[in-house]
Structure formats: structure tokens, C-alpha cells
Design an enzyme around this catalytic site. Structure first.
Site, PDB file in Angstrom:
ATOM      1  N   LYS A 183     -13.769   0.681  15.048  1.00 51.13           N
ATOM      2  CA  LYS A 183     -12.513  -0.077  15.209  1.00 51.13           C
ATOM      3  C   LYS A 183     -12.020  -0.001  16.652  1.00 51.13           C
ATOM      4  O   LYS A 183     -11.514  -0.973  17.197  1.00 51.13           O
ATOM      5  CB  LYS A 183     -11.433   0.461  14.262  1.00 51.13           C
ATOM      6  N   LYS A 221     -11.718  -3.571  18.384  1.00 52.50           N
ATOM      7  CA  LYS A 221     -10.367  -4.059  18.676  1.00 52.50           C
ATOM      8  C   LYS A 221      -9.991  -3.857  20.146  1.00 52.50           C
ATOM      9  O   LYS A 221      -8.877  -4.192  20.554  1.00 52.50           O
ATOM     10  CB  LYS A 221      -9.343  -3.352  17.775  1.00 52.50           C
ATOM     11  N   ILE A 268      -2.691  -7.427  14.194  1.00 56.04           N
ATOM     12  CA  ILE A 268      -1.646  -7.260  15.219  1.00 56.04           C
ATOM     13  C   ILE A 268      -2.179  -6.444  16.398  1.00 56.04           C
ATOM     14  O   ILE A 268      -2.008  -6.812  17.568  1.00 56.04           O
ATOM     15  CB  ILE A 268      -0.392  -6.579  14.610  1.00 56.04           C
ATOM     16  N   LYS A 294       8.710 -17.085 -10.765  1.00 55.00           N
ATOM     17  CA  LYS A 294       7.979 -15.968 -11.370  1.00 55.00           C
ATOM     18  C   LYS A 294       6.791 -16.493 -12.186  1.00 55.00           C
ATOM     19  O   LYS A 294       6.971 -17.383 -13.028  1.00 55.00           O
ATOM     20  CB  LYS A 294       8.939 -15.169 -12.263  1.00 55.00           C
ATOM     21  N   ASN A 307       0.859  -1.198   0.000  1.00 54.58           N
ATOM     22  CA  ASN A 307       0.000   0.000   0.000  1.00 54.58           C
ATOM     23  C   ASN A 307       0.891   1.243   0.000  1.00 54.58           C
ATOM     24  O   ASN A 307       2.110   1.147  -0.068  1.00 54.58           O
ATOM     25  CB  ASN A 307      -0.933  -0.036   1.215  1.00 54.58           C
ATOM     26  N   ASP A 349      -4.346  -6.422   5.129  1.00 53.39           N
ATOM     27  CA  ASP A 349      -5.356  -7.265   5.784  1.00 53.39           C
ATOM     28  C   ASP A 349      -5.313  -8.690   5.227  1.00 53.39           C
ATOM     29  O   ASP A 349      -5.652  -9.632   5.926  1.00 53.39           O
ATOM     30  CB  ASP A 349      -6.749  -6.670   5.574  1.00 53.39           C
TER      31      ASP A 349
HETATM   32  O1  PMT Z   1       3.061   6.117   6.436  1.00 51.47           O
HETATM   33  P1  PMT Z   1       2.503   7.426   5.937  1.00 51.47           P
HETATM   34  O2  PMT Z   1       2.663   7.585   4.439  1.00 51.47           O
HETATM   35  O3  PMT Z   1       3.022   8.602   6.704  1.00 51.47           O
HETATM   36  O4  PMT Z   1       0.913   7.403   6.162  1.00 51.47           O
HETATM   37  C1  PMT Z   1       0.397   7.388   7.460  1.00 51.47           C
HETATM   38  C2  PMT Z   1      -0.783   6.392   7.590  1.00 51.47           C
HETATM   39  C3  PMT Z   1      -1.937   6.877   6.731  1.00 51.47           C
HETATM   40  C4  PMT Z   1      -0.348   4.999   7.150  1.00 51.47           C
HETATM   41  C5  PMT Z   1      -1.169   6.349   9.124  1.00 51.47           C
HETATM   42  O5  PMT Z   1      -1.565   7.623   9.526  1.00 51.47           O
HETATM   43  C6  PMT Z   1      -2.284   5.361   9.371  1.00 51.47           C
HETATM   44  O6  PMT Z   1      -3.465   5.641   9.239  1.00 51.47           O
HETATM   45  N1  PMT Z   1      -1.909   4.119   9.728  1.00 51.47           N
HETATM   46  C7  PMT Z   1      -2.846   2.973   9.899  1.00 51.47           C
HETATM   47  C8  PMT Z   1      -3.169   2.408   8.547  1.00 51.47           C
HETATM   48  C9  PMT Z   1      -4.146   1.228   8.601  1.00 51.47           C
HETATM   49  O7  PMT Z   1      -3.773   0.151   8.259  1.00 51.47           O
HETATM   50  O8  PMT Z   1      -5.337   1.497   9.081  1.00 51.47           O
HETATM   51  P2  PMT Z   1      -6.543   0.420   9.184  1.00 51.47           P
HETATM   52  O9  PMT Z   1      -7.737   1.252   9.413  1.00 51.47           O
HETATM   53  O10 PMT Z   1      -6.543  -0.498   8.012  1.00 51.47           O
HETATM   54  O11 PMT Z   1      -6.174  -0.435  10.454  1.00 51.47           O
HETATM   55  C10 PMT Z   1      -6.652  -0.133  11.772  1.00 51.47           C
HETATM   56  C11 PMT Z   1      -5.576  -0.355  12.801  1.00 51.47           C
HETATM   57  O12 PMT Z   1      -5.300  -1.763  12.903  1.00 51.47           O
HETATM   58  C12 PMT Z   1      -4.262   0.301  12.512  1.00 51.47           C
HETATM   59  O13 PMT Z   1      -3.747   0.740  13.741  1.00 51.47           O
HETATM   60  C13 PMT Z   1      -3.401  -0.825  11.946  1.00 51.47           C
HETATM   61  O14 PMT Z   1      -2.006  -0.648  12.227  1.00 51.47           O
HETATM   62  C14 PMT Z   1      -3.934  -2.028  12.703  1.00 51.47           C
HETATM   63  N2  PMT Z   1      -3.833  -3.290  11.962  1.00 51.47           N
HETATM   64  C15 PMT Z   1      -4.531  -3.489  10.810  1.00 51.47           C
HETATM   65  C16 PMT Z   1      -4.476  -4.715  10.184  1.00 51.47           C
HETATM   66  C17 PMT Z   1      -3.664  -5.745  10.728  1.00 51.47           C
HETATM   67  N3  PMT Z   1      -3.572  -6.911  10.142  1.00 51.47           N
HETATM   68  N4  PMT Z   1      -2.974  -5.507  11.849  1.00 51.47           N
HETATM   69  C18 PMT Z   1      -3.056  -4.309  12.485  1.00 51.47           C
HETATM   70  O15 PMT Z   1      -2.404  -4.116  13.522  1.00 51.47           O
END
Ligand code: PMT
Length: 410
Positions: free
Chosen positions: A342, A346, A312, A294, A215, A284
Site C-alpha cells: 500500500k 499509494k 482519499i 426504507k 466498520n 472502499d
Molecule cells: O478507530 P479505532 O477503533 O481506534 O481503530 C484504529 C484503526 C484500526 C481504524 C486504525 O489503526 C487504522 O488502521 N486505520 C486505517 C483503516 C483502513 O481503512 O485501512 P486500509 O488498509 O483499508 O486503508 C489503507 C489506507 O488508505 C488508510 O490510511 C486509509 O485511511 C486510506 N483510505 C482507504 C480507503 C479510501 N477510500 N480512502 C483512504 O484514504
């Protein structure tokens, strides 16, 4: 300098680097102010700096002999530049000329000041001072970008009339302003000794040996947060996905690639941490299986089966004795509503919602804005540089964490 209390910098050891610019005369006032605030100051000058202010003046003001030479027999027998680098709680280079910034960005170590900056594991701050054209030159811009990526955020320069008769950005910050910043740096009692584990950047999920799903996360937000926690006195470990940023000084960085690797790195270490912040954009889903060779371009269409990655953040929050958990929510619409869902699902203490995919903020950009939510509370942190935003978020986390910490203690 009367604004500073005697004790504000008491016991702090500041190594002042002075390089060759007209603003070097202000170093005298800077030393006086730092000492008045209680700091011990030692000075290292470059050869050019001695053309602008005498070592004798700075020696008299600092109370210590001024060091100038890398090949100084008396001191270098005992690896003096390494000792100096280790001695300092802060290395402050003021003024920092364009030439010095270039040499630092290149990692040179051909004089005492560049050598000790390279050896220093402590925080380094630079206060640029130069002609406005030199500051605006793409070469200087590129050097400053490199330094920023290494966690060295320049202090200033200020705009205004310059000694050369021109007007523009390039004036060194006034000593009073710099002393305020030094005091702020060391007043980080809010997180003193607190152990913070955080995730940052994207993950890469391999499809075959040459392709992966990922991403747009650049890691900028997470790296800025790591620096902001460090500046508040926290011990920071950051589990980082693949990014083009250098490790912030004083932060222990563990680099991983996939979501599974990130999950393992977090779970292996999380015990004993006080705060966990999930800023990483973790995939995700991952391909069910990564092809061992490949994938050939044969079929007209290709389907890749995917499977869920472990969450996580939810995993850490579900531990029997979880740390104080802070999540992020990256949303393209209704950020606050989805973030609140969330936060609850979570079971995390706080969540920072940001809008992604818009013109401003979110992924990759240098600026961002956040709406931070917790049980019964909310604060909006407006659009600003990610480094400033990170400071504001750490302040909010410190407040909420402080409440739970006190509750646990009582
Ligand atoms: O890195 P930059 O370019 O500076 O951009 C910053 C950012 C946009 C990445 C940052 O501000 C941000 O929003 N990070 C979280 C991105 C994310 O994955 O959000 P989510 O809404 O999909 O996930 C929710 C939360 O669960 C997040 O804290 C994520 O780290 C956590 N998560 C999600 C999926 C997973 N498998 N494990 C997790 O821990």
C-alpha cells in the site's frame, strides 16, 4: 526541584486549580517547582481546598492573589473567569478530588474553578487524589471515562499508602513528576507551527434512509493522534467520521458521515497543510444508489450493487504539491507485507501497519501496536495504550518529516 533548568517553562502561563483534598499541601511544592522552571503561576482554589491549605501560603508562593470566588465583584465585572481561562497556556488541577472530577464531567460551572474549566479552550490536565475506594468506584470510573473522551487524560493517580491508612491507587502524583510532565507538554518543538490534517473514525455508506454499511472503527486511534500532534505544538484539523468521542481540545474537528463527504472535506482543505495522516477506516465501496425509502422485507434475497469510493489518501499523495503523507494499513494477515504494498502503490511517505480482527489491538480496543514503514526504514511500536502509541508515532513522523522538510529548505 534542582533537576529543572530555569528556562524550561519560561513564558508559560499555568493556572493551577487546587481542590479540597489532603494532597493540597503538595500544591505549595508544585508552585515553587513550576516557578523555578520559569513558569508564571496563578492559583484558583475551591472553598474546600482552603480547609487544607491557606490562600495566603499559595499567594506568597505564586506571587499573585489567589482567586476563590466566582461572584467576586472586583474581577467578575470584567468577566474574570473567562479572562483567566484565556490567560492560561495550561490549566492544571492538582489535587483533583472525586467531587471535582464528577462536577467537571457533568459540565457544571457553579464555582470559579469549574466555570473556568468549562470556558477554557486550552489544554486541561487533572491530577486525581482520593481514597482508593473512591477512585475504584464505578461512578468515578465513569466520570474519568467521560473526561478521557474529551481529551482530558488524568495524570495518575499513583498507588501506595494513603493518608486514610489504606493502600491502593489514589495518591496524587509527586510534584516533581508533574513538573516533568508539564515540561514535556511544552517541549513540543518537534511540531511547532506544523499544520496537520488527519482523518479518523469510520464512514457510513447509506443503503436506505435507515440502514448503512460501516466498520468497527471507534476513532480512538485517530483522536489520540490528533491530541498527540496538538501536544507537540501542531495546528491540527481532523476530519472525523461518526464516533462517540468528544472533540479533543485545541483540535478543529469537522464531522462527516460518508466516504464522499470525507473525501470532499479533505480535498477542499488540504492545500497549505504540511502533513496529512489517513487514520480513518474509509469504506472502499458504497451502494450504487441509496434507496429513497426504507427497503421492504419482501424478497427472499437482496443484492446491493456497490461502487468504488475514491481513495482519499492516494488522491492527496497524487496532488502536484502533496503534503508529507502518512497512511495506515488495517490487515487481518501479513500486515507488514500488505502495508508495504500500500505504501508503494499509494505513493505515501510512511505507513503504519496494524493487525485487526485479533484478540488484541486494532479496532475499538484501547490498546494497539503498529509497525511503521518508510523508504529504507521500519520501526515496531509495541502494544500500548492508544494515547502512548500516538505519541510514539508522532515522534517517528516528526523525524521523517523533519528530513524531508530540511531537504526542501536547502
Ligand atoms: O478507530 P479505532 O477503533 O481506534 O481503530 C484504529 C484503526 C484500526 C481504524 C486504525 O489503526 C487504522 O488502521 N486505520 C486505517 C483503516 C483502513 O481503512 O485501512 P486500509 O488498509 O483499508 O486503508 C489503507 C489506507 O488508505 C488508510 O490510511 C486509509 O485511511 C486510506 N483510505 C482507504 C480507503 C479510501 N477510500 N480512502 C483512504 O484514504
Amino acid at each position: 526541584m534542582s533537576l529543572h533548568k530555569m528556562s524550561e517553562l519560561s513564558g508559560r502561563r499555568i493556572l493551577l486549580g487546587v481542590t479540597g483534598g489532603i494532597a493540597a499541601y503538595k500544591s505549595a511544592e508544585l508552585i515553587r517547582g513550576l516557578r523555578k522552571a520559569g513558569a508564571e503561576v496563578r492559583v484558583v482554589m475551591t472553598e474546600a481546598a482552603a480547609q487544607f491549605i491557606t490562600p495566603m501560603t499559595l499567594q506568597a508562593l505564586s506571587g499573585w492573589p489567589v482567586r476563590q470566588n466566582l461572584f467576586d465583584r472586583e474581577h467578575e465585572a470584567a468577566m474574570g473567569h473567562i479572562e483567566l481561562a484565556r490567560w492560561a497556556d495550561l490549566v492544571l488541577v492538582a489535587p483533583a478530588t472525586a467531587d471535582f472530577l464528577a462536577r467537571m464531567a457533568a459540565g457544571m460551572a457553579d464555582d470559579l474553578l469549574t466555570a473556568l474549566c468549562l470556558a477554557a479552550e486550552t489544554r486541561i490536565c487533572v491530577a486525581p487524589a482520593m481514597n482508593q475506594g473512591m477512585w475504584r468506584n464505578p461512578a468515578t470510573e465513569a466520570n474519568v471515562t467521560v473526561l478521557r473522551q474529551r481529551g482530558i487524560e488524568p495524570w495518575g493517580p499513583a498507588e501506595g499508602d494513603q493518608a486514610c491508612g489504606e493502600t491502593g491507587p489514589g495518591r496524587m502524583l509527586e510534584p516533581e513528576e508533574m513538573i516533568k510532565r508539564v515540561v514535556r507538554l511544552f517541549s513540543g518543538a518537534a511540531m511547532n507551527g506544523v499544520r496537520v490534517l488527519l482523518t479518523a473514525g469510520p464512514t457510513r455508506e447509506p443503503i436506505d434512509p435507515v440502514r448503512y454499511l460501516t466498520n468497527r472503527s471507534s476513532g480512538k486511534m485517530g483522536y489520540a493522534l490528533a491530541g498527540a500532534f496538538r501536544d507537540q505544538g501542531a495546528q491540527v484539523v481532523m476530519i472525523s467520521g461518526p464516533v462517540h468521542l468528544s472533540s479533543p481540545q485545541g483540535v478543529d474537528v469537522i464531522r462527516v458521515e460518508t466516504a464522499l463527504e470525507m473525501a470532499a472535506a479533505v480535498m477542499d482543505r488540504v492545500e497549505g497543510f504540511d502533513i496529512f495522516v489517513a487514520c480513518a477506516a474509509v469504506a472502499d465501496y458504497r451502494p450504487l444508489e441509496a434507496a429513497s425509502h426504507k427497503i421492504k422485507k419482501e424478497a427472499e434475497s437482496l443484492q446491493i450493487g456497490m461502487t468504488r469510493n475514491p481513495d482519499i489518501l492516494a488522491g492527496v499523495a497524487a496532488l502536484p504539491k502533496p503534503p508529507f503523507c502518512v497512511g495506515f494499513a488495517a490487515e487481518t494477515q501479513h500486515p507488514e507485507e500488505y502495508a508495504e504494498q500500500k505504501r508503494i502503490s499509494k505513493c505515501v511517505d510512511m505507513i503504519a501497519a496494524n493487525l485487526v480482527g485479533a484478540e488484541e489491538g486494532g479496532f475499538e480496543k484501547d490498546e494497539n501496536s503498529l509497525t511503521v514503514l518508510w523508504e529504507g526504514g521500519r520501526v515496531v511500536l509495541p502494544m500500548s495504550e492508544k494515547s502512548c502509541l500516538a505519541e510514539a508515532l508522532v515522534e517517528q513522523i516528526a523525524k521523517q518529516y523533519g528530513k524531508t522538510d530540511t531537504a526542501q529548505d536547502s
